[in-house]
Scaffold this motif. Structure first.
Motif, PDB file in Angstrom:
ATOM      1  N   THR A   1       5.143   4.491   3.148  1.00 28.65           N
ATOM      2  CA  THR A   1       4.503   5.794   3.297  1.00 28.65           C
ATOM      3  C   THR A   1       5.380   6.696   4.159  1.00 28.65           C
ATOM      4  O   THR A   1       6.487   6.324   4.554  1.00 28.65           O
ATOM      5  N   GLY A   2       4.862   7.903   4.459  1.00 26.53           N
ATOM      6  CA  GLY A   2       5.525   8.792   5.406  1.00 26.53           C
ATOM      7  C   GLY A   2       6.726   9.531   4.859  1.00 26.53           C
ATOM      8  O   GLY A   2       7.537  10.038   5.624  1.00 26.53           O
ATOM      9  N   PHE A   3       6.847   9.664   3.536  1.00 24.05           N
ATOM     10  CA  PHE A   3       8.014  10.345   2.967  1.00 24.05           C
ATOM     11  C   PHE A   3       7.962  11.862   3.162  1.00 24.05           C
ATOM     12  O   PHE A   3       8.984  12.523   3.091  1.00 24.05           O
TER      13      PHE A   3
ATOM     14  N   LEU B   1      11.886  12.393  -2.932  1.00 31.76           N
ATOM     15  CA  LEU B   1      12.962  12.281  -3.916  1.00 31.76           C
ATOM     16  C   LEU B   1      14.238  11.737  -3.293  1.00 31.76           C
ATOM     17  O   LEU B   1      15.050  11.100  -3.969  1.00 31.76           O
ATOM     18  N   LEU B   2      14.429  11.986  -1.998  1.00 36.24           N
ATOM     19  CA  LEU B   2      15.633  11.503  -1.324  1.00 36.24           C
ATOM     20  C   LEU B   2      15.537  10.029  -0.953  1.00 36.24           C
ATOM     21  O   LEU B   2      16.523   9.296  -1.011  1.00 36.24           O
ATOM     22  N   HIS B   3      14.335   9.587  -0.546  1.00 34.00           N
ATOM     23  CA  HIS B   3      14.208   8.258   0.055  1.00 34.00           C
ATOM     24  C   HIS B   3      13.525   7.202  -0.818  1.00 34.00           C
ATOM     25  O   HIS B   3      13.755   6.008  -0.626  1.00 34.00           O
ATOM     26  N   SER B   4      12.644   7.609  -1.723  1.00 29.91           N
ATOM     27  CA  SER B   4      11.772   6.624  -2.365  1.00 29.91           C
ATOM     28  C   SER B   4      12.536   5.592  -3.187  1.00 29.91           C
ATOM     29  O   SER B   4      12.189   4.410  -3.185  1.00 29.91           O
TER      30      SER B   4
ATOM     31  N   LYS C   1      10.802  10.227   9.312  1.00 28.27           N
ATOM     32  CA  LYS C   1      11.417   9.236   8.425  1.00 28.27           C
ATOM     33  C   LYS C   1      10.310   8.379   7.840  1.00 28.27           C
ATOM     34  O   LYS C   1       9.215   8.297   8.396  1.00 28.27           O
ATOM     35  N   PRO C   2      10.555   7.728   6.702  1.00 24.59           N
ATOM     36  CA  PRO C   2       9.508   6.899   6.091  1.00 24.59           C
ATOM     37  C   PRO C   2       9.067   5.762   6.999  1.00 24.59           C
ATOM     38  O   PRO C   2       9.761   5.387   7.950  1.00 24.59           O
ATOM     39  N   MET C   3       7.892   5.226   6.693  1.00 29.86           N
ATOM     40  CA  MET C   3       7.360   4.058   7.389  1.00 29.86           C
ATOM     41  C   MET C   3       7.199   2.947   6.351  1.00 29.86           C
ATOM     42  O   MET C   3       6.569   3.139   5.320  1.00 29.86           O
ATOM     43  N   VAL C   4       7.782   1.800   6.639  1.00 28.43           N
ATOM     44  CA  VAL C   4       7.744   0.699   5.682  1.00 28.43           C
ATOM     45  C   VAL C   4       7.679  -0.622   6.428  1.00 28.43           C
ATOM     46  O   VAL C   4       8.242  -0.768   7.510  1.00 28.43           O
ATOM     47  N   GLY C   5       6.951  -1.578   5.854  1.00 27.70           N
ATOM     48  CA  GLY C   5       6.922  -2.910   6.441  1.00 27.70           C
ATOM     49  C   GLY C   5       5.531  -3.492   6.513  1.00 27.70           C
ATOM     50  O   GLY C   5       4.555  -2.893   6.035  1.00 27.70           O
ATOM     51  N   PRO C   6       5.415  -4.672   7.111  1.00 27.70           N
ATOM     52  CA  PRO C   6       4.106  -5.308   7.237  1.00 27.70           C
ATOM     53  C   PRO C   6       3.178  -4.500   8.134  1.00 27.70           C
ATOM     54  O   PRO C   6       3.610  -3.914   9.125  1.00 27.70           O
ATOM     55  N   LEU C   7       1.909  -4.475   7.760  1.00 26.05           N
ATOM     56  CA  LEU C   7       0.911  -3.712   8.509  1.00 26.05           C
ATOM     57  C   LEU C   7       0.867  -4.160   9.966  1.00 26.05           C
ATOM     58  O   LEU C   7       0.721  -3.354  10.881  1.00 26.05           O
TER      59      LEU C   7
ATOM     60  N   LEU D   1       0.836  -1.190   0.000  1.00 21.42           N
ATOM     61  CA  LEU D   1       0.000   0.000   0.000  1.00 21.42           C
ATOM     62  C   LEU D   1       0.877   1.249   0.000  1.00 21.42           C
ATOM     63  O   LEU D   1       1.680   1.451   0.912  1.00 21.42           O
ATOM     64  N   CYS D   2       0.721   2.066  -1.043  1.00 23.73           N
ATOM     65  CA  CYS D   2       1.465   3.324  -1.184  1.00 23.73           C
ATOM     66  C   CYS D   2       0.445   4.409  -1.504  1.00 23.73           C
ATOM     67  O   CYS D   2       0.379   4.907  -2.627  1.00 23.73           O
TER      68      CYS D   2
END
Length: 202
Positions: free
Chosen positions: A162-164, A169-172, A146-152, A37-38
């Motif tokens: 999410t959370g960029f 542009l720096l993190h994706s 900071k971004p949030m990534v991983g299993p729900l 999910l993005c």
């Protein structure tokens, strides 16, 4: 499977199954091994993700008529504001970073703030005509930005990216390239970027 955005019903649901994930969109049933999910700002309102610890940020940009004497095209500049040549005799100027707002649309106050910031980079933009103003919404992770990534949830086959905020542009690219790794090894996700939910309210 990649699903074109226009084919997804806004009231879609996702269910984990023994074989993976089933996405239910209207009369469609789509099966996959995992679901990523993005959804940006949509994370805040969808029942599946609304418990995530995310905060909305409003951003406004404006487009100014480019004064005579500036190079064509104007090279992109990131300073007091970012400036990007639109290629049609105008320049995009951004962006505000508003944590609280009364109006979801552009405001004169934000427009003037952006004009002042643009003039700090190129003085002649201080008197330039505003030809457009737009707003959008980002999400950030309070406390870390900071971004949030991983299993729900631990062990879930539904993952989020999410959370960029303003740093997409720096993190994706870095995070996007590692999604296959994170799918198979959630422990590889940097600890400060793992999924966090807000405390349940009684």
């Amino acid at each position: 499977a990649h699903i074109p955005k226009q084919s997804i019903d806004p009231d879609w649901q996702a269910e984990e199954t023994a074989a993976g994930v089933m996405l239910v969109s209207g009369s469609k049933r789509i099966h996959g091994d995992r679901l990523l999910l993005c959804m940006g700002h949509g994370m805040l309102s969808h029942p599946l993700t609304q418990s995530l610890k995310l905060h909305a940020i409003k951003g406004q940009i404006i487009r100014l008529r480019k004064p005579a004497g500036l190079p064509h095209p104007l090279p992109p500049i990131s300073s007091q504001a970012y400036l990007v040549d639109a290629g049609d005799g105008s320049v995009w100027v951004g962006s505000t970073f508003e944590r609280d707002w009364k109006s979801e649309g552009p405001t004169p106050e934000a427009t003037e703030s952006l004009r002042i910031r643009a003039a700090q980079v190129i003085p002649s933009l201080g008197d330039a005509t505003v030809v457009d103003a737009r707003t959008g919404f980002r999400v950030t992770v309070p406390g870390t930005r900071k971004p949030m990534v991983g299993p729900l949830h631990p062990g879930s086959k539904i993952h989020v990216l999410t959370g960029f905020g303003a740093r997409g542009l720096l993190h994706s690219a870095w995070f996007g390239a590692r999604i296959p790794i994170f799918f198979n090894d959630p422990e590889a996700i940097p600890a400060e970027c793992r999924v966090v939910h807000r405390p349940a309210t009684s």
